[in-house]
Design an enzyme around this catalytic site. Sequence first.
Site, PDB file in Angstrom:
ATOM      1  N   TYR A 130       0.811  -1.219   0.000  1.00 61.04           N
ATOM      2  CA  TYR A 130       0.000   0.000   0.000  1.00 61.04           C
ATOM      3  C   TYR A 130       0.842   1.266   0.000  1.00 61.04           C
ATOM      4  CZ  TYR A 130      -3.911  -3.078   0.931  1.00 61.04           C
ATOM      5  OH  TYR A 130      -4.843  -4.064   0.845  1.00 61.04           O
ATOM      6  N   LYS A 177       3.423 -14.048   6.060  1.00 60.84           N
ATOM      7  CA  LYS A 177       3.771 -14.993   4.994  1.00 60.84           C
ATOM      8  C   LYS A 177       5.297 -15.082   4.939  1.00 60.84           C
ATOM      9  CE  LYS A 177       2.356 -17.710   1.711  1.00 60.84           C
ATOM     10  NZ  LYS A 177       1.652 -18.948   2.054  1.00 60.84           N
ATOM     11  N   ASP A 210      -1.989 -17.833   5.703  1.00 58.49           N
ATOM     12  CA  ASP A 210      -3.010 -18.660   5.044  1.00 58.49           C
ATOM     13  C   ASP A 210      -3.636 -19.623   6.038  1.00 58.49           C
ATOM     14  OD1 ASP A 210      -0.282 -19.177   4.627  1.00 58.49           O
ATOM     15  OD2 ASP A 210      -0.656 -20.755   3.191  1.00 58.49           O
ATOM     16  N   ASP A 234      -5.916  -6.342   5.566  1.00 58.41           N
ATOM     17  CA  ASP A 234      -7.055  -5.866   4.788  1.00 58.41           C
ATOM     18  C   ASP A 234      -7.986  -7.045   4.498  1.00 58.41           C
ATOM     19  OD1 ASP A 234      -8.642  -4.251   3.277  1.00 58.41           O
ATOM     20  OD2 ASP A 234      -7.220  -3.894   1.671  1.00 58.41           O
TER      21      ASP A 234
END
Length: 483
Positions: A130, A177, A210, A234
């Site tokens: 972002y 991640k 995940d 988000d």
Amino acid sequence: MVATRKLVTVIPGDGVGPECVRSAQQLVQAAGARIEWEERAAGASVFKQGIASGVPPETIESVSKTRCVLKGPLETPVGFGEKSANVTLRKLFETYGNIRPVRELPGVVTPYSGRGIDLVVVRENVEDLYAGIEHMQTPGVAQCLKLISRKGCEKIVRLAFELAVAEGRKRVHCATKSNIMKLTEGLLKRTFEQIAPEYPGIEAQHIIIDNCAHQLVKKPEQFDVIVTTNMNGDIISDLTSALVGGLGFAPSANVGNEVAIFEAVHGSAPKYAGKNVINPTAVILSAVLMLRHLGEFEAAGKIENAVLVTLEQGKVLTGDVVGYDRGVSTSAFTEAVLANLGRTSQRWRVREYRPIKLPTSDPAPDTVKPHSRRVVGVDVFIESALTPDALGKSLEEIAQDCPVRLKMISNRGTKVYPSVGAITDCVDHWRCRFVLRPNVPELSETHLGWLLHQIGLKHTWMHVEKLPEFDGAAGFTKAQGED
Ligand code: NAP
């Protein structure tokens, strides 16, 4: 003595924004909070005036003065042109932490009802993808930089732990991640592991994002606070809001050391705009977060209780809960909550809140100083229609008199030269990695300049990344298939 009123910038926003914000303002006034509003614009109407940021100078000036904003959603043009006015506001005022609480609510029946979901997603709010730094590398290949700083990680991790302390929460998960993005997402994980021991009363656990999404659907009640990077946050915070009834119930606070912006997680929901049917609860609960931020704990508790009582009574519910053919209007729902001000839910406890001790940080640019550093090579990104073999041979020839040699070429992250026998669907964007030859201590600027000049005579390069080593550790990752 008359208590002073706090000035708050209110941005009604686009689509359903004005309807929801009006409801929240009515409740704030009726609950006796000492607030005065200064209304300003941002978003679609501002884009239409030709202001590309979507945030006009009067709004910036107001926020700089009031340091507190209640905001409706702002429309963002998708895929072209102007930047998101939301992201601009968050970044202009360095609201680095996005706090998104999610709690099971009475009368809002979901497949998870009765499991006691009560968690908070703490999303880093200004970095990551972002940062919005994007470039077309070739006419057919786009790139977005994922920027994660140590300072940013430290602030968001401390905010998550401080929020846990302020709300009496027991556990903080850090969701990343880092198994794939070892340097960027890994920086948040490493920072989390360094800071966690400072909060011995709070259980700290890392989870891969995940699996976090999977666990949130399977067993959401195991989570208390989740701290994560911007993009992950988000996505999972929309997921978590669906667990308790949807975006109509999901409030959020964007907090920084100077300014705080309170808004629903949801967007402008254009299909419901102006129809007086939307659920205003998310914006109302965002105003509750705002009141707590301003120290108006009594008014905040009053409004939260009135919302809980209204939902518990189950008589006046909006269309997202009971279907739009049966739901009441936004204004009727607001009237019901107003009528319940002063009532306390018997079954649903409003959590005890203390002010969050916001982590302070030096406003000067953060400079991390390693004991040693050197440049051990360079990645040169080249646009070429040649085959990997032809490009490799050409670059080896160019570098034959240079202190670096071509080590490998990769295409979209996979090594294709020298061939490892992979079946890679190549595009015209090649990362060509040059590393130091034996006994050369470092790649100098002179040699780098010479190499780029020579490459530029035969090929088109579009960007260059030095390969640094800090304190003996590689500051870059390997390609898939690279030794
Ligand atoms: P959205 O406006 O959040 O709406 C998506 C769906 O969520 C709606 O169609 C509706 O679902 C449900 N919903 C949203 N708010 C609700 C509420 N208050 N009560 C009940 N249901 C609600 O997402 P979008 O359609 O993707 O985005 C529209 C615009 O908003 C875009 O321009 C986007 O960039 C912008 N946006 C702004 C913000 C912000 O200002 N912070 C955040 C997100 C998006 P059903 O269709 O199932 O009824």
